[in-house]
Scaffold this motif. Structure first.
Motif, PDB file in Angstrom:
ATOM      1  N   GLU A 149       3.493  -5.195  10.967  1.00  0.00           N
ATOM      2  CA  GLU A 149       4.008  -6.029   9.899  1.00  0.00           C
ATOM      3  C   GLU A 149       3.548  -7.476  10.149  1.00  0.00           C
ATOM      4  O   GLU A 149       3.124  -7.843  11.240  1.00  0.00           O
ATOM      5  CB  GLU A 149       5.539  -5.967   9.840  1.00  0.00           C
ATOM      6  N   GLY A 150       3.715  -8.296   9.114  1.00  0.00           N
ATOM      7  CA  GLY A 150       3.348  -9.709   9.262  1.00  0.00           C
ATOM      8  C   GLY A 150       3.076 -10.372   7.923  1.00  0.00           C
ATOM      9  O   GLY A 150       3.159  -9.741   6.872  1.00  0.00           O
ATOM     10  N   VAL A 151       2.732 -11.686   7.986  1.00  0.00           N
ATOM     11  CA  VAL A 151       2.435 -12.485   6.789  1.00  0.00           C
ATOM     12  C   VAL A 151       0.985 -12.959   6.877  1.00  0.00           C
ATOM     13  O   VAL A 151       0.584 -13.576   7.877  1.00  0.00           O
ATOM     14  CB  VAL A 151       3.364 -13.693   6.654  1.00  0.00           C
ATOM     15  N   THR A 152       0.241 -12.644   5.842  1.00  0.00           N
ATOM     16  CA  THR A 152      -1.155 -13.077   5.773  1.00  0.00           C
ATOM     17  C   THR A 152      -1.266 -14.257   4.787  1.00  0.00           C
ATOM     18  O   THR A 152      -0.928 -14.120   3.602  1.00  0.00           O
ATOM     19  CB  THR A 152      -2.068 -11.935   5.305  1.00  0.00           C
ATOM     20  N   ARG A 153      -1.719 -15.394   5.303  1.00  0.00           N
ATOM     21  CA  ARG A 153      -1.934 -16.573   4.439  1.00  0.00           C
ATOM     22  C   ARG A 153      -3.413 -16.634   4.068  1.00  0.00           C
ATOM     23  O   ARG A 153      -4.277 -16.413   4.917  1.00  0.00           O
ATOM     24  CB  ARG A 153      -1.492 -17.856   5.134  1.00  0.00           C
ATOM     25  N   THR A 170      -6.307 -17.954   6.016  1.00  0.00           N
ATOM     26  CA  THR A 170      -5.959 -19.205   6.690  1.00  0.00           C
ATOM     27  C   THR A 170      -4.861 -19.010   7.729  1.00  0.00           C
ATOM     28  O   THR A 170      -4.655 -19.905   8.555  1.00  0.00           O
ATOM     29  CB  THR A 170      -5.497 -20.245   5.651  1.00  0.00           C
ATOM     30  N   GLY A 171      -4.178 -17.879   7.681  1.00  0.00           N
ATOM     31  CA  GLY A 171      -3.140 -17.578   8.675  1.00  0.00           C
ATOM     32  C   GLY A 171      -3.026 -16.072   8.838  1.00  0.00           C
ATOM     33  O   GLY A 171      -2.694 -15.354   7.879  1.00  0.00           O
ATOM     34  N   SER A 172      -3.330 -15.531  10.036  1.00  0.00           N
ATOM     35  CA  SER A 172      -3.365 -14.082  10.239  1.00  0.00           C
ATOM     36  C   SER A 172      -1.951 -13.522  10.416  1.00  0.00           C
ATOM     37  O   SER A 172      -1.059 -14.178  10.948  1.00  0.00           O
ATOM     38  CB  SER A 172      -4.216 -13.748  11.455  1.00  0.00           C
ATOM     39  N   SER A 173      -1.797 -12.299   9.989  1.00  0.00           N
ATOM     40  CA  SER A 173      -0.525 -11.565  10.156  1.00  0.00           C
ATOM     41  C   SER A 173      -0.419 -10.927  11.527  1.00  0.00           C
ATOM     42  O   SER A 173       0.627 -10.406  11.904  1.00  0.00           O
ATOM     43  CB  SER A 173      -0.398 -10.483   9.075  1.00  0.00           C
ATOM     44  N   GLY A 174      -1.495 -10.900  12.254  1.00  0.00           N
ATOM     45  CA  GLY A 174      -1.556 -10.228  13.556  1.00  0.00           C
ATOM     46  C   GLY A 174      -2.266  -8.910  13.474  1.00  0.00           C
ATOM     47  O   GLY A 174      -2.578  -8.305  14.494  1.00  0.00           O
ATOM     48  N   SER A 175      -2.538  -8.481  12.240  1.00  0.00           N
ATOM     49  CA  SER A 175      -3.243  -7.227  12.048  1.00  0.00           C
ATOM     50  C   SER A 175      -4.474  -7.512  11.225  1.00  0.00           C
ATOM     51  O   SER A 175      -4.392  -8.006  10.089  1.00  0.00           O
ATOM     52  CB  SER A 175      -2.351  -6.208  11.323  1.00  0.00           C
ATOM     53  N   GLY A 176      -5.638  -7.196  11.753  1.00  0.00           N
ATOM     54  CA  GLY A 176      -6.876  -7.440  11.036  1.00  0.00           C
ATOM     55  C   GLY A 176      -6.963  -6.611   9.777  1.00  0.00           C
ATOM     56  O   GLY A 176      -7.512  -7.072   8.761  1.00  0.00           O
ATOM     57  N   GLU A 177      -6.433  -5.404   9.829  1.00  0.00           N
ATOM     58  CA  GLU A 177      -6.511  -4.535   8.662  1.00  0.00           C
ATOM     59  C   GLU A 177      -5.617  -5.056   7.535  1.00  0.00           C
ATOM     60  O   GLU A 177      -6.002  -5.010   6.367  1.00  0.00           O
ATOM     61  CB  GLU A 177      -6.097  -3.108   9.034  1.00  0.00           C
ATOM     62  N   THR A 181      -7.091  -6.320   3.910  1.00  0.00           N
ATOM     63  CA  THR A 181      -6.537  -5.678   2.717  1.00  0.00           C
ATOM     64  C   THR A 181      -6.005  -6.735   1.757  1.00  0.00           C
ATOM     65  O   THR A 181      -6.150  -6.615   0.529  1.00  0.00           O
ATOM     66  CB  THR A 181      -5.421  -4.715   3.102  1.00  0.00           C
ATOM     67  N   THR A 182      -5.413  -7.779   2.281  1.00  0.00           N
ATOM     68  CA  THR A 182      -4.882  -8.853   1.435  1.00  0.00           C
ATOM     69  C   THR A 182      -5.983  -9.484   0.606  1.00  0.00           C
ATOM     70  O   THR A 182      -5.869  -9.615  -0.624  1.00  0.00           O
ATOM     71  CB  THR A 182      -4.204  -9.921   2.303  1.00  0.00           C
ATOM     72  N   CYS A 183      -7.104  -9.898   1.229  1.00  0.00           N
ATOM     73  CA  CYS A 183      -8.197 -10.563   0.491  1.00  0.00           C
ATOM     74  C   CYS A 183      -8.853  -9.596  -0.489  1.00  0.00           C
ATOM     75  O   CYS A 183      -9.241  -9.994  -1.596  1.00  0.00           O
ATOM     76  CB  CYS A 183      -9.244 -11.093   1.476  1.00  0.00           C
ATOM     77  N   SER A 184      -8.939  -8.293  -0.121  1.00  0.00           N
ATOM     78  CA  SER A 184      -9.557  -7.325  -1.019  1.00  0.00           C
ATOM     79  C   SER A 184      -8.732  -7.151  -2.281  1.00  0.00           C
ATOM     80  O   SER A 184      -9.272  -7.135  -3.393  1.00  0.00           O
ATOM     81  CB  SER A 184      -9.713  -5.982  -0.297  1.00  0.00           C
ATOM     82  N   LEU A 185      -7.400  -7.069  -2.146  1.00  0.00           N
ATOM     83  CA  LEU A 185      -6.540  -6.883  -3.311  1.00  0.00           C
ATOM     84  C   LEU A 185      -6.536  -8.139  -4.210  1.00  0.00           C
ATOM     85  O   LEU A 185      -6.606  -8.034  -5.432  1.00  0.00           O
ATOM     86  CB  LEU A 185      -5.114  -6.570  -2.851  1.00  0.00           C
ATOM     87  N   ILE A 186      -6.436  -9.310  -3.604  1.00  0.00           N
ATOM     88  CA  ILE A 186      -6.374 -10.539  -4.406  1.00  0.00           C
ATOM     89  C   ILE A 186      -7.694 -10.768  -5.145  1.00  0.00           C
ATOM     90  O   ILE A 186      -7.716 -11.196  -6.295  1.00  0.00           O
ATOM     91  CB  ILE A 186      -6.049 -11.743  -3.509  1.00  0.00           C
ATOM     92  N   THR A 187      -8.821 -10.435  -4.517  1.00  0.00           N
ATOM     93  CA  THR A 187     -10.114 -10.630  -5.165  1.00  0.00           C
ATOM     94  C   THR A 187     -10.263  -9.712  -6.369  1.00  0.00           C
ATOM     95  O   THR A 187     -10.810 -10.103  -7.405  1.00  0.00           O
ATOM     96  CB  THR A 187     -11.258 -10.390  -4.154  1.00  0.00           C
ATOM     97  N   ARG A 188      -9.776  -8.464  -6.240  1.00  0.00           N
ATOM     98  CA  ARG A 188      -9.931  -7.505  -7.337  1.00  0.00           C
ATOM     99  C   ARG A 188      -8.936  -7.740  -8.462  1.00  0.00           C
ATOM    100  O   ARG A 188      -9.271  -7.590  -9.634  1.00  0.00           O
ATOM    101  CB  ARG A 188      -9.779  -6.070  -6.806  1.00  0.00           C
ATOM    102  N   SER A 209      -1.982 -19.070  -1.160  1.00  0.00           N
ATOM    103  CA  SER A 209      -0.679 -18.382  -1.160  1.00  0.00           C
ATOM    104  C   SER A 209      -0.602 -17.485   0.080  1.00  0.00           C
ATOM    105  O   SER A 209      -1.415 -17.658   1.011  1.00  0.00           O
ATOM    106  CB  SER A 209      -0.508 -17.549  -2.451  1.00  0.00           C
ATOM    107  N   SER A 210       0.336 -16.555   0.063  1.00  0.00           N
ATOM    108  CA  SER A 210       0.499 -15.659   1.215  1.00  0.00           C
ATOM    109  C   SER A 210       1.101 -14.336   0.735  1.00  0.00           C
ATOM    110  O   SER A 210       1.694 -14.256  -0.336  1.00  0.00           O
ATOM    111  CB  SER A 210       1.418 -16.289   2.265  1.00  0.00           C
ATOM    112  N   VAL A 211       0.886 -13.268   1.534  1.00  0.00           N
ATOM    113  CA  VAL A 211       1.430 -11.935   1.283  1.00  0.00           C
ATOM    114  C   VAL A 211       2.213 -11.491   2.523  1.00  0.00           C
ATOM    115  O   VAL A 211       1.669 -11.514   3.645  1.00  0.00           O
ATOM    116  CB  VAL A 211       0.320 -10.918   0.952  1.00  0.00           C
TER     117      VAL A 211
END
Length: 218
Positions: A149-153, A170-177, A181-188, A209-211
């Protein structure tokens, strides 16, 4: 005797009268002659006119032309060729160095402020609800299985057409995956109102923003 005296006295008187008359005649003649001569002389002077012929006045000759004075020529300057060279004095102690005066440049002129924009510039704004662009149903299986779990900025660049052209974490959640996934969803799925410049024209902009990735509890 008395008679003779009277006769002699009468004769004397007669003689005296004759002499007086002669004097009067002579005087009259003299006076008359002198008066005639005087009148004659006066008439002669009056009737005689002394006419003198006027002679033309002779103009004085012009003054002689003065010759121009010759130019003044200065005498040649005498140059002393055999000049003795100045004496050379040797100084063992060097002269003090003159202090260096710093030159302070004047301050640069303050540029004039730019004219105010015709429109208020705007940054890119998302269309709709950006929370629906990534949700629990999009949780990747690997992080879910590992309970990551975590917050991806992130920060996305939005083109003038309102579409996402790039995404940076700009801020990792601690999980690369989770981050990728965050950037892939926001881009699409991300759609934006593009940024606007001071002239009201759409331009490229950015949005951040952040997820939050959190495993749902049953």
């Amino acid at each position: 005797m008395a008679y003779a005296d009277r006769e002699v006295s009468g004769n004397r008187i007669a003689a005296f009268v004759v002499v007086a008359l002669l004097h009067l005649v002579v005087g009259y003649a003299l006076i008359t002659g002198l008066a005639y001569e005087g009148v004659r002389n006066i008439l002669k002077k009056v009737t005689t006119v002394d006419i003198k012929k006027e002679e033309p006045k002779k103009e004085p000759p012009p003054p002689p032309k003065q010759a121009a004075a010759p130019p003044i020529v200065a005498p040649p300057v005498k140059i002393n060729v055999n000049v003795a060279p100045p004496p050379i004095t040797t100084v063992t102690t060097p002269p003090p160095v003159a202090p260096v005066v710093p030159i302070i440049a004047p301050p640069a002129p303050v540029p004039a402020p730019p004219p105010p924009p015709r429109f208020q510039p705007k940054s890119a704004q998302p269309k709709g609800n950006p929370g629906s662009w990534a949700n629990a149903n999009d949780y990747p299986s690997g992080p879910l299985r590992r309970e990551e779990e975590g917050v991806t900025r992130f920060r996305v660049t939005v083109g003038a057409d309102g579409r996402v052209t790039s995404c940076d974490v700009t801020g990792s959640s601690g999980s690369g995956e989770l981050d990728s996934t965050t950037c892939s969803l926001i881009t699409r799925r991300g759609r934006f109102n593009p940024a606007m410049d001071g002239e009201g024209n759409p331009v490229a902009g950015a949005w951040s923003s952040s997820v939050r990735w959190q495993i749902p509890k049953d």
